[in-house]
Design a protein around this motif. Sequence first.
Motif, PDB file in Angstrom:
ATOM      1  N   TRP A 187     -12.210 -17.369  -6.197  1.00 26.36           N
ATOM      2  CA  TRP A 187     -11.924 -16.556  -7.375  1.00 26.36           C
ATOM      3  C   TRP A 187     -10.483 -16.063  -7.345  1.00 26.36           C
ATOM      4  CZ3 TRP A 187     -17.021 -13.207  -7.516  1.00 26.36           C
ATOM      5  CH2 TRP A 187     -18.091 -14.035  -7.939  1.00 26.36           C
ATOM      6  N   ILE A 188      -9.930 -15.939  -6.144  1.00 21.85           N
ATOM      7  CA  ILE A 188      -8.516 -15.621  -5.995  1.00 21.85           C
ATOM      8  C   ILE A 188      -7.950 -16.542  -4.915  1.00 21.85           C
ATOM      9  CG2 ILE A 188      -8.802 -13.206  -6.695  1.00 21.85           C
ATOM     10  CD1 ILE A 188      -8.621 -12.436  -3.742  1.00 21.85           C
ATOM     11  N   THR A 189      -6.647 -16.743  -4.944  1.00 23.21           N
ATOM     12  CA  THR A 189      -5.998 -17.550  -3.915  1.00 23.21           C
ATOM     13  C   THR A 189      -5.711 -16.686  -2.693  1.00 23.21           C
ATOM     14  OG1 THR A 189      -3.820 -17.083  -4.845  1.00 23.21           O
ATOM     15  CG2 THR A 189      -4.972 -19.032  -5.679  1.00 23.21           C
ATOM     16  N   ARG A 190      -5.430 -17.356  -1.558  1.00 20.70           N
ATOM     17  CA  ARG A 190      -5.267 -16.616  -0.302  1.00 20.70           C
ATOM     18  C   ARG A 190      -4.005 -15.767  -0.290  1.00 20.70           C
ATOM     19  NH1 ARG A 190      -8.807 -17.965   3.595  1.00 20.70           N
ATOM     20  NH2 ARG A 190     -10.065 -19.844   3.277  1.00 20.70           N
ATOM     21  N   ASN A 191      -3.016 -16.146  -1.028  1.00 22.92           N
ATOM     22  CA  ASN A 191      -1.753 -15.393  -1.012  1.00 22.92           C
ATOM     23  C   ASN A 191      -1.644 -14.384  -2.145  1.00 22.92           C
ATOM     24  OD1 ASN A 191      -0.863 -16.877   1.237  1.00 22.92           O
ATOM     25  ND2 ASN A 191      -0.103 -18.539  -0.092  1.00 22.92           N
ATOM     26  N   THR A 192      -2.695 -14.252  -2.936  1.00 26.02           N
ATOM     27  CA  THR A 192      -2.655 -13.334  -4.081  1.00 26.02           C
ATOM     28  C   THR A 192      -2.936 -11.907  -3.611  1.00 26.02           C
ATOM     29  OG1 THR A 192      -3.422 -15.071  -5.570  1.00 26.02           O
ATOM     30  CG2 THR A 192      -3.658 -12.794  -6.331  1.00 26.02           C
ATOM     31  N   ARG A 193      -2.105 -10.966  -4.079  1.00 28.21           N
ATOM     32  CA  ARG A 193      -2.357  -9.556  -3.782  1.00 28.21           C
ATOM     33  C   ARG A 193      -3.387  -9.051  -4.792  1.00 28.21           C
ATOM     34  NH1 ARG A 193       0.718  -6.778  -0.368  1.00 28.21           N
ATOM     35  NH2 ARG A 193       0.291  -4.825  -1.461  1.00 28.21           N
ATOM     36  N   LEU A 194      -4.451  -8.477  -4.290  1.00 30.99           N
ATOM     37  CA  LEU A 194      -5.557  -8.008  -5.130  1.00 30.99           C
ATOM     38  C   LEU A 194      -5.354  -6.533  -5.470  1.00 30.99           C
ATOM     39  CD1 LEU A 194      -8.341  -8.591  -6.421  1.00 30.99           C
ATOM     40  CD2 LEU A 194      -9.368  -7.817  -4.269  1.00 30.99           C
ATOM     41  N   PRO A 195      -5.227  -6.190  -6.760  1.00 34.44           N
ATOM     42  CA  PRO A 195      -5.127  -4.769  -7.122  1.00 34.44           C
ATOM     43  C   PRO A 195      -6.452  -4.052  -6.862  1.00 34.44           C
ATOM     44  CG  PRO A 195      -4.336  -6.205  -8.897  1.00 34.44           C
ATOM     45  CD  PRO A 195      -5.067  -7.071  -7.921  1.00 34.44           C
ATOM     46  N   VAL A 196      -6.371  -2.861  -6.304  1.00 33.54           N
ATOM     47  CA  VAL A 196      -7.550  -2.059  -5.988  1.00 33.54           C
ATOM     48  C   VAL A 196      -7.345  -0.670  -6.575  1.00 33.54           C
ATOM     49  CG1 VAL A 196      -9.042  -1.116  -4.189  1.00 33.54           C
ATOM     50  CG2 VAL A 196      -7.933  -3.343  -3.852  1.00 33.54           C
ATOM     51  N   TRP A 197      -8.300  -0.244  -7.421  1.00 32.74           N
ATOM     52  CA  TRP A 197      -8.266   1.105  -7.994  1.00 32.74           C
ATOM     53  C   TRP A 197      -9.247   1.965  -7.212  1.00 32.74           C
ATOM     54  CZ3 TRP A 197      -7.200  -3.163 -10.782  1.00 32.74           C
ATOM     55  CH2 TRP A 197      -6.068  -3.116 -11.630  1.00 32.74           C
ATOM     56  N   LEU A 198      -8.712   2.965  -6.520  1.00 31.15           N
ATOM     57  CA  LEU A 198      -9.501   3.840  -5.669  1.00 31.15           C
ATOM     58  C   LEU A 198      -9.688   5.177  -6.385  1.00 31.15           C
ATOM     59  CD1 LEU A 198     -10.882   4.130  -2.929  1.00 31.15           C
ATOM     60  CD2 LEU A 198      -8.685   4.867  -1.966  1.00 31.15           C
ATOM     61  N   PRO A 251      -4.823  11.726   2.694  1.00 30.89           N
ATOM     62  CA  PRO A 251      -5.451  11.095   3.858  1.00 30.89           C
ATOM     63  C   PRO A 251      -5.919   9.668   3.597  1.00 30.89           C
ATOM     64  CG  PRO A 251      -6.877  12.788   2.929  1.00 30.89           C
ATOM     65  CD  PRO A 251      -5.547  12.926   2.272  1.00 30.89           C
ATOM     66  N   LEU A 252      -6.413   9.381   2.376  1.00 32.58           N
ATOM     67  CA  LEU A 252      -6.877   8.022   2.078  1.00 32.58           C
ATOM     68  C   LEU A 252      -5.710   7.055   1.953  1.00 32.58           C
ATOM     69  CD1 LEU A 252      -9.816   6.962   1.638  1.00 32.58           C
ATOM     70  CD2 LEU A 252      -9.623   9.443   1.604  1.00 32.58           C
ATOM     71  N   LEU A 253      -4.616   7.512   1.339  1.00 31.90           N
ATOM     72  CA  LEU A 253      -3.464   6.632   1.164  1.00 31.90           C
ATOM     73  C   LEU A 253      -2.848   6.290   2.514  1.00 31.90           C
ATOM     74  CD1 LEU A 253      -1.599   5.198  -0.827  1.00 31.90           C
ATOM     75  CD2 LEU A 253      -0.214   7.285  -0.921  1.00 31.90           C
ATOM     76  N   ALA A 254      -2.823   7.235   3.455  1.00 28.79           N
ATOM     77  CA  ALA A 254      -2.270   6.971   4.787  1.00 28.79           C
ATOM     78  C   ALA A 254      -3.072   5.911   5.513  1.00 28.79           C
ATOM     79  CB  ALA A 254      -2.238   8.269   5.595  1.00 28.79           C
ATOM     80  N   ALA A 255      -4.371   5.811   5.233  1.00 27.33           N
ATOM     81  CA  ALA A 255      -5.219   4.853   5.933  1.00 27.33           C
ATOM     82  C   ALA A 255      -5.148   3.453   5.339  1.00 27.33           C
ATOM     83  CB  ALA A 255      -6.666   5.351   5.930  1.00 27.33           C
ATOM     84  N   VAL A 256      -4.808   3.327   4.040  1.00 27.53           N
ATOM     85  CA  VAL A 256      -4.908   2.013   3.392  1.00 27.53           C
ATOM     86  C   VAL A 256      -3.564   1.448   2.952  1.00 27.53           C
ATOM     87  CG1 VAL A 256      -7.219   2.559   2.551  1.00 27.53           C
ATOM     88  CG2 VAL A 256      -5.244   3.008   1.078  1.00 27.53           C
ATOM     89  N   GLU A 257      -2.457   2.199   3.124  1.00 24.90           N
ATOM     90  CA  GLU A 257      -1.190   1.751   2.543  1.00 24.90           C
ATOM     91  C   GLU A 257      -0.613   0.536   3.252  1.00 24.90           C
ATOM     92  OE1 GLU A 257       1.640   4.872   2.763  1.00 24.90           O
ATOM     93  OE2 GLU A 257       1.437   5.170   4.933  1.00 24.90           O
ATOM     94  N   GLN A 258      -1.004   0.266   4.484  1.00 21.89           N
ATOM     95  CA  GLN A 258      -0.455  -0.873   5.222  1.00 21.89           C
ATOM     96  C   GLN A 258      -1.297  -2.130   5.078  1.00 21.89           C
ATOM     97  OE1 GLN A 258       2.496  -0.637   6.561  1.00 21.89           O
ATOM     98  NE2 GLN A 258       2.634   1.566   6.110  1.00 21.89           N
ATOM     99  N   ALA A 259      -2.261  -2.136   4.144  1.00 19.95           N
ATOM    100  CA  ALA A 259      -3.170  -3.280   4.013  1.00 19.95           C
ATOM    101  C   ALA A 259      -2.429  -4.483   3.435  1.00 19.95           C
ATOM    102  CB  ALA A 259      -4.350  -2.927   3.121  1.00 19.95           C
ATOM    103  N   ALA A 260      -2.678  -5.646   4.049  1.00 21.94           N
ATOM    104  CA  ALA A 260      -2.088  -6.887   3.540  1.00 21.94           C
ATOM    105  C   ALA A 260      -2.939  -7.432   2.408  1.00 21.94           C
ATOM    106  CB  ALA A 260      -1.987  -7.914   4.679  1.00 21.94           C
ATOM    107  N   GLN A 261      -2.282  -7.973   1.372  1.00 22.68           N
ATOM    108  CA  GLN A 261      -2.918  -8.585   0.202  1.00 22.68           C
ATOM    109  C   GLN A 261      -3.732  -7.605  -0.635  1.00 22.68           C
ATOM    110  OE1 GLN A 261      -4.510 -12.509   2.126  1.00 22.68           O
ATOM    111  NE2 GLN A 261      -4.344 -12.868  -0.096  1.00 22.68           N
ATOM    112  N   LEU A 262      -3.670  -6.334  -0.333  1.00 25.13           N
ATOM    113  CA  LEU A 262      -4.382  -5.316  -1.109  1.00 25.13           C
ATOM    114  C   LEU A 262      -3.376  -4.307  -1.642  1.00 25.13           C
ATOM    115  CD1 LEU A 262      -7.471  -4.666   1.200  1.00 25.13           C
ATOM    116  CD2 LEU A 262      -7.440  -5.957  -0.922  1.00 25.13           C
ATOM    117  N   GLU A 263      -3.396  -4.135  -2.949  1.00 30.18           N
ATOM    118  CA  GLU A 263      -2.462  -3.222  -3.605  1.00 30.18           C
ATOM    119  C   GLU A 263      -3.256  -2.055  -4.184  1.00 30.18           C
ATOM    120  OE1 GLU A 263       0.673  -3.277  -7.378  1.00 30.18           O
ATOM    121  OE2 GLU A 263       0.029  -5.162  -6.458  1.00 30.18           O
ATOM    122  N   PHE A 264      -3.275  -0.929  -3.475  1.00 32.99           N
ATOM    123  CA  PHE A 264      -4.114   0.209  -3.849  1.00 32.99           C
ATOM    124  C   PHE A 264      -3.419   1.078  -4.903  1.00 32.99           C
ATOM    125  CE2 PHE A 264      -6.163  -0.934   0.102  1.00 32.99           C
ATOM    126  CZ  PHE A 264      -7.484  -0.633  -0.135  1.00 32.99           C
TER     127      PHE A 264
END
Length: 498
Positions: free
Chosen positions: A216-227, A236-249
């Motif tokens: 459904w998505i390619t391996r190099n595509t950054r997936l937008p995530v609405w939290l 506190p949540l942003l500090a835990a997830v901001e370094q995620a690869a391929q995930l754009e929170f």
Amino acid sequence: MLTRYLHYLDQEGLTSYRSAGGRLAFVARHATGAEGVATFSQWLQTADKTTHTLLANLADEGFQNDSIPYVAGSDRKALITRKLAQQFHASPYVTSLSLGREREGRRDERILYTGITRPGALDPWLAELQGREAALNALYTPPLLTQALLGLLRPEVPQGLIVSFCRAGIRQTYFEQGSLRFSRLSPAPEGDFSTWGEACLRETQKTLQYLSGQRWITRNTRLPVWLLLARQDFAPLLAAVEQAAQLEFHLVNLNTLCQAIGHREQLTTSDSQPLLMRLALRESRAPQLAPDASRRIHRFRQARQLIFALGVLAGLALGLSALKHYMDGRELQQQRSQLLAEIQSENLRYQQLLASLPAQPAPLDSLRSVVEAEARLHTRAIPPQAALLPLSKSLERFPDIELLQLEWDAGDAASTTSPARLVLNINAALPVAAASDPRAALQRIQAFFADLRPRVNELVLQEQPFDAESDKTLRSDAETLRKRPEFKLRLAIRKEQP
């Protein structure tokens, strides 16, 4: 005031809320198991006879994407029903969502089949609602409310992942082109919502791998995530997830979303349950999972409300029609009164005019009879020239005969049964010299008679100047010789009826 009940079901049990005047009020909590079902049954006996909505936030959900030939009507319904039975053969809590048509090939219709894979988690609660004849209008799950949630988020990208927290766990819902494609509920970590950062990152990375495996998505595509979070949990949540690869929170204020749909209370935690409940109460066209048997009472109430509304509309229509007829009647009555007043005024004026005229010589009926007779006379009478012309022609041929007197009579010209008739009584005379020869005078009169006779209908010699009997001798004395020989004729002209 419109009152409704909303029941929120998770793995811990069923919580009932009462919605009235835009506010949600806690009513009762029923634990999972037979004891909780029993307390729910007892509560239903005392609950208001109103609409019930069930929101099930469970992990036992299934999602299957498929393509079917593009058909419509009963054929499409039968095909989708058969596919649902194949995918969820043991569950009545199923539905389907159309994802549009494929762009290539036969352009088949893409369908998403979804349902509850463990119906036993719902059966006791729905059985009590049905047994107590409670009006259940819909059975929703959080993924089925994705369309309404996207209307609040308004993402600028065609696909993405929505992540929310609640006591049941971490909910992740993947959408594509504005439609639901997949959702999963992960178990709730220990601790406060603000400490769920690492678990949230771990679960979203699993979902990313699944989406990549499904292509459904390619391996190099950054997936937008609405939290969806309360503002105090952003850091506190942003500090835990901001370094995620391929995930754009993208952090979204949960209070802003709730206030946009009418939730008045300020949220103090990142629990998305109030948002989901508001969406469930607000939606009326979203897909739902309740079978027709569970919604039977609701359908009956809808039909009764529709009949009542139609009756009210019919009553209003009849009332308006009656009011219109009443107003029209009043207007006609006013016009009638006005016309009567005008008639009376004209009659009075007519009587005044009659009184100002000189007195009539005869009654009106007599005058009318005379006028009618005079009109018939003019139409039926024979003009005098019809008799005078023949007479004048004969007098021209006998210049020695002098016309002394002429009387004419039109007869009963007003009669409609007898033919019209004009009579002339003629007095004429020969010269004095003709008295010396009585026989010649008589012959002259006879010649005049013979000349005039063909020109008229009737001609009678009424009087001669001499006695013309054959057995007597014609004599002339001195007195006779001094007088002009006079004679009388009666002439008649007739006009036959057509």
